[in-house]
Design an enzyme around this catalytic site. Sequence first.
Site, PDB file in Angstrom:
ATOM      1  N   PRO A 119      -9.631 -71.665   4.099  1.00 13.19           N
ATOM      2  CA  PRO A 119      -8.938 -70.228   4.369  1.00 13.19           C
ATOM      3  C   PRO A 119      -7.943 -70.318   5.659  1.00 13.19           C
ATOM      4  CG  PRO A 119     -11.199 -70.134   3.782  1.00 13.19           C
ATOM      5  CD  PRO A 119     -10.893 -71.439   4.016  1.00 13.19           C
ATOM      6  N   CYS A 120      -6.614 -69.722   5.542  1.00 12.71           N
ATOM      7  CA  CYS A 120      -5.823 -70.196   6.467  1.00 12.71           C
ATOM      8  C   CYS A 120      -5.620 -68.933   7.760  1.00 12.71           C
ATOM      9  CB  CYS A 120      -4.523 -70.159   6.191  1.00 12.71           C
ATOM     10  SG  CYS A 120      -3.910 -68.903   5.182  1.00 12.71           S
TER      11      CYS A 120
END
Length: 416
Positions: free
Chosen positions: A120-121
């Site tokens: 997840p960024c």
Amino acid sequence: MAFSYIDIFAGAGGLSEGFQRNGYIPVAHVEMKKEACLTLKTRECFYYLKKHGRIEDYKNYLRREITRDELYAMVPETVLNSVINETMSEEGMPALFDRIDQLMEVQGIENIDVLVGGPPCQAYSLVGRARSKTNMVGDPRNYLYMLYCEVLEKYRPKIFVFENVPGLLTANGGSYFDDMRERFRKAGYFLEYRILNSKEYGVLQNRRRVIVIGWREGTDFTYPELDKKEQKYLVDDLFSDLPYIEPGESRNVYKCKSTEYLRESGIRTEDDILTLHQARPNLERDRKIYRQVIEAWNNGQKRLKYTELPEELCTHNNRTAFLDRFKVVAKDMPYAQTMVAHISKDGHYFIHPDIKQARSISVREAARIQSFPDNYFFEGGRTASFLQIGNAVPPLMASAIAKKLKEQLMEEEANG
């Protein structure tokens, strides 16, 4: 010749889609969100039924003639079991490895050729940091690359692909990326990274992402030179065959024949069934703003700032940040703005270019911007679908990567 891969932090499967299109065999998809896992399972059904000449069974599901349970009953459990709904964590890794080992045994696969995935960024995103009270300091998502490294050490793939936002390179002064590179090096891998833009690979979207590619020590792999595509289309080529809908409406019958871009990219084929052309409801106040934003663009390609709207339409107290929060997806541009997960909360940044419709884009329109084919079905409803699409890797860009890596893997295999 087929090569095996594992996809971790798989999301809705955009990265995986690129690899499956190029003939790779998925051993496992690991994903924390239930709705995304259902999307992955449905996609696995598509590939299984297509391979066995039963694509009509899949289309019956898209037509809503059978239920999801009935669809899933048509494929072997081993196909569905390849999707693992787990939140990756340090304490859960042994059990996760056991499940992947079992999948390898059932499929008769001794070695993993490729590991793909992008944690997840939000922890590395500039917008995520700006919205966080702590600048994401202390967020456990900052360190998910360590779990990625554990999978590398366990399965020793020949190649890995690690995708993330450009902010990965500078987050916490670059220390996360420096630590990640050092850990991967100690795990026995060389790596290179580049910032790639999906618009260069047939995607009608301006989307810059860091693509890290690594290879095991002792191999002769290199960072591949991807085949770039000439950009000769406009965003209108994405939308023009879709029917008119009002906010909150859904209409799943194509308005007209496919465009050249949709055919060439594989997004729409002649026998596709339209699904998910569903728009969220919009407040009348927001629609008034939409019309002004669309008109400003259509009559001079001007992007209206929030502070330029009539005072009676401005309800936000914040008049200094995110002034471009209302933005049309301009049909006369060669690419759309970057699709983001925030579209699951509101569609103000993705306004449809038709002033008569005065709405935010539909789920299918968002999926097309990301280059997902029309036969790709997102599970979980409208909000969950938008979230999955916003977080995804565009399949066309993923396919460009997978194609070139396959050439190197085949050459290595041929050379013994």
